[in-house]
Design an enzyme around this catalytic site. Structure first.
Site, PDB file in Angstrom:
ATOM      1  N   ASP A  20      21.601 -23.563 -29.448  1.00  0.00           N
ATOM      2  CA  ASP A  20      20.350 -22.875 -28.987  1.00  0.00           C
ATOM      3  C   ASP A  20      19.646 -23.788 -27.806  1.00  0.00           C
ATOM      4  OD1 ASP A  20      18.000 -21.429 -29.288  1.00  0.00           O
ATOM      5  OD2 ASP A  20      17.191 -22.807 -31.079  1.00  0.00           O
ATOM      6  N   GLY A  21      18.943 -22.936 -26.995  1.00  0.00           N
ATOM      7  CA  GLY A  21      18.177 -23.742 -26.001  1.00  0.00           C
ATOM      8  C   GLY A  21      18.629 -23.470 -24.804  1.00  0.00           C
ATOM      9  N   TRP A  25      16.740 -24.259 -21.250  1.00  0.00           N
ATOM     10  CA  TRP A  25      17.102 -25.186 -20.293  1.00  0.00           C
ATOM     11  C   TRP A  25      17.059 -24.790 -18.840  1.00  0.00           C
ATOM     12  CZ3 TRP A  25      21.276 -24.666 -16.725  1.00  0.00           C
ATOM     13  CH2 TRP A  25      21.966 -26.060 -16.258  1.00  0.00           C
ATOM     14  N   HIS A  37      22.525 -19.365 -20.084  1.00  0.00           N
ATOM     15  CA  HIS A  37      23.828 -19.303 -21.061  1.00  0.00           C
ATOM     16  C   HIS A  37      25.307 -19.606 -20.141  1.00  0.00           C
ATOM     17  CE1 HIS A  37      21.430 -17.019 -23.865  1.00  0.00           C
ATOM     18  NE2 HIS A  37      21.012 -16.118 -22.976  1.00  0.00           N
ATOM     19  N   SER A  65      24.004 -13.595 -32.829  1.00  0.00           N
ATOM     20  CA  SER A  65      23.595 -13.079 -34.210  1.00  0.00           C
ATOM     21  C   SER A  65      23.235 -11.596 -34.083  1.00  0.00           C
ATOM     22  CB  SER A  65      22.167 -13.883 -34.651  1.00  0.00           C
ATOM     23  OG  SER A  65      21.084 -13.317 -33.956  1.00  0.00           O
ATOM     24  N   GLU A  67      20.700 -10.214 -35.057  1.00  0.00           N
ATOM     25  CA  GLU A  67      19.309 -10.065 -34.614  1.00  0.00           C
ATOM     26  C   GLU A  67      19.340 -10.037 -33.114  1.00  0.00           C
ATOM     27  OE1 GLU A  67      20.223 -12.184 -36.908  1.00  0.00           O
ATOM     28  OE2 GLU A  67      19.359 -10.925 -38.773  1.00  0.00           O
ATOM     29  N   ASN A  68      20.165 -11.137 -32.575  1.00  0.00           N
ATOM     30  CA  ASN A  68      20.192 -11.237 -30.976  1.00  0.00           C
ATOM     31  C   ASN A  68      20.646 -10.003 -30.489  1.00  0.00           C
ATOM     32  OD1 ASN A  68      21.701 -14.671 -31.057  1.00  0.00           O
ATOM     33  ND2 ASN A  68      19.653 -13.992 -30.980  1.00  0.00           N
ATOM     34  N   ARG A 185      22.263 -28.286 -35.141  1.00  0.00           N
ATOM     35  CA  ARG A 185      21.565 -27.471 -34.326  1.00  0.00           C
ATOM     36  C   ARG A 185      20.826 -28.010 -33.195  1.00  0.00           C
ATOM     37  NH1 ARG A 185      17.882 -21.860 -35.850  1.00  0.00           N
ATOM     38  NH2 ARG A 185      17.457 -21.585 -33.710  1.00  0.00           N
ATOM     39  N   ARG A 191      15.797 -24.495 -38.571  1.00  0.00           N
ATOM     40  CA  ARG A 191      16.092 -23.567 -39.408  1.00  0.00           C
ATOM     41  C   ARG A 191      17.581 -22.974 -39.000  1.00  0.00           C
ATOM     42  NH1 ARG A 191      11.828 -21.407 -36.097  1.00  0.00           N
ATOM     43  NH2 ARG A 191      13.005 -20.124 -34.243  1.00  0.00           N
TER      44      ARG A 191
HETATM   45  C1  FPP Z   1      20.632 -19.462 -27.881  1.00  0.00           C
HETATM   46  O1  FPP Z   1      19.976 -19.880 -26.890  1.00  0.00           O
HETATM   47  C2  FPP Z   1      21.907 -18.759 -27.353  1.00  0.00           C
HETATM   48  C3  FPP Z   1      22.377 -17.656 -27.254  1.00  0.00           C
HETATM   49  C4  FPP Z   1      21.759 -16.494 -27.866  1.00  0.00           C
HETATM   50  C5  FPP Z   1      23.577 -17.280 -26.545  1.00  0.00           C
HETATM   51  C6  FPP Z   1      24.596 -18.190 -26.944  1.00  0.00           C
HETATM   52  C7  FPP Z   1      25.688 -17.885 -25.867  1.00  0.00           C
HETATM   53  C8  FPP Z   1      26.283 -19.176 -24.923  1.00  0.00           C
HETATM   54  C9  FPP Z   1      26.212 -20.374 -25.433  1.00  0.00           C
HETATM   55  C10 FPP Z   1      27.186 -18.589 -23.735  1.00  0.00           C
HETATM   56  C11 FPP Z   1      28.410 -17.595 -24.146  1.00  0.00           C
HETATM   57  C12 FPP Z   1      29.267 -18.060 -25.116  1.00  0.00           C
HETATM   58  C13 FPP Z   1      30.012 -17.173 -25.739  1.00  0.00           C
HETATM   59  C14 FPP Z   1      31.072 -17.562 -26.672  1.00  0.00           C
HETATM   60  C15 FPP Z   1      29.851 -15.756 -25.536  1.00  0.00           C
HETATM   61  P1  FPP Z   1      18.349 -19.069 -26.354  1.00  0.00           P
HETATM   62  O2  FPP Z   1      18.761 -18.068 -25.537  1.00  0.00           O
HETATM   63  O3  FPP Z   1      17.899 -18.670 -27.695  1.00  0.00           O
HETATM   64  O4  FPP Z   1      17.496 -20.345 -25.822  1.00  0.00           O
HETATM   65  P2  FPP Z   1      16.090 -20.403 -25.950  1.00  0.00           P
HETATM   66  O5  FPP Z   1      15.899 -20.952 -27.365  1.00  0.00           O
HETATM   67  O6  FPP Z   1      15.829 -21.488 -25.087  1.00  0.00           O
HETATM   68  O7  FPP Z   1      15.507 -19.048 -25.786  1.00  0.00           O
END
Ligand code: FPP
Length: 236
Positions: A20-21, A25, A37, A65, A67-68, A185, A191
């Site tokens: 997450d994050g 970032w 990402h 997820s 949801e995502n 996490r 959570r």
């Molecule tokens: C959560 O951060 C991250 C995601 C929903 C995507 C995770 C994806 C990667 C690490 C890159 C791709 C890797 C693979 C294996 C496909 P967020 O976007 O919710 O960040 P935020 O909390 O700062 O909004």
């Protein structure tokens, strides 16, 4: 193997991470979300290698997820798919030679055809001298996984006296893998967001404000020292 003073007898067998994050970032740096990402995907590679070299046998990361997948913008989901395709295509040979077995937790059958095909190809790949199983959770939700398992159990007409915890575990995406001993996490939230709900029963939970792209192998090592200091009671 990397040089470390970690006790090899007290390593978690299975580490799971909620990545997450990424967007925060990127925004902190004035960059578009996609760059977050991208940085997250690069960091993931370093963490996979670190875990393999230190002797972790199973690593699971939450990449998308249920949801995502439904709620994020089509552009963002497309960007994550592109990163995923890059990993499964460009890293396949490296994984094959360095003992990384790629696996997916979740229903990726719903994905666009070329993404599905790329995933299916890497899933079939035989790995030389397997060292770590690397699970990527895609279109994954813990409740959805349990509902899917229940449907399968009913479909298989398993009599109720045969249904126990062991049997249910065998119907989950993680069948034949140990439950995670440690769930991490990054990103400052406290959570679990529908991640590995059945499997997390006895896992140690570690939360940190560090955003995923900054969660380096050095930080992972610190978490492993923290883990090794815990007295694990397992309900005793
Ligand atoms: C959560 O951060 C991250 C995601 C929903 C995507 C995770 C994806 C990667 C690490 C890159 C791709 C890797 C693979 C294996 C496909 P967020 O976007 O919710 O960040 P935020 O909390 O700062 O909004």
């Amino acid at each position: 193997m990397v040089k470390t003073k970690l006790d090899p007898q007290k390593l978690p067998k299975h580490i799971a991470i909620i990545m997450d994050g990424n967007r925060r970032w990127a925004r902190k740096k004035g960059l578009p979300d996609g760059k977050g990402h991208e940085a997250g995907a690069q960091n993931l590679q370093k963490i996979v290698n670190y875990c393999r070299d230190v002797g972790i046998k199973h690593l699971t990361v939450y990449a998308l997820s249920t949801e995502n997948w439904k709620k994020r913008s089509p552009l963002e989901v497309k960007g994550i798919f592109n990163l995923l395709m890059r990993i499964v295509k460009e890293k396949a040979e490296e994984y094959r030679k360095s003992g990384v077995k790629f696996f997916v937790l979740g229903n990726f059958q719903a994905f666009p055809l070329k993404v599905k095909r790329a995933i299916e190809k890497i899933l079939k790949m035989a790995v030389i001298d397997e060292k770590i199983q690397f699970n990527v959770a895609l279109n994954y939700g813990g409740r959805d996984e349990i509902v899917t398992a229940i449907k399968e159990i009913v479909k298989d007409k398993i009599p109720t006296n045969k249904i126990d915890e062991e049997l249910v575990s065998k119907y989950l995406y993680t069948k034949d893998q140990p439950d995670p001993d440690l769930i991490i996490r990054p990103g400052g939230e406290f959570r679990l967001s529908n991640f590995l709900l059945w499997q997390m029963s006895y896992a140690e939970l570690y939360f940190t404000d560090t955003l995923w792209p900054d969660f380096t192998p050095k930080k992972m090592e610190e978490v492993l020292y923290w883990y090794q200091d815990r007295e694990r009671r397992m309900g005793k």
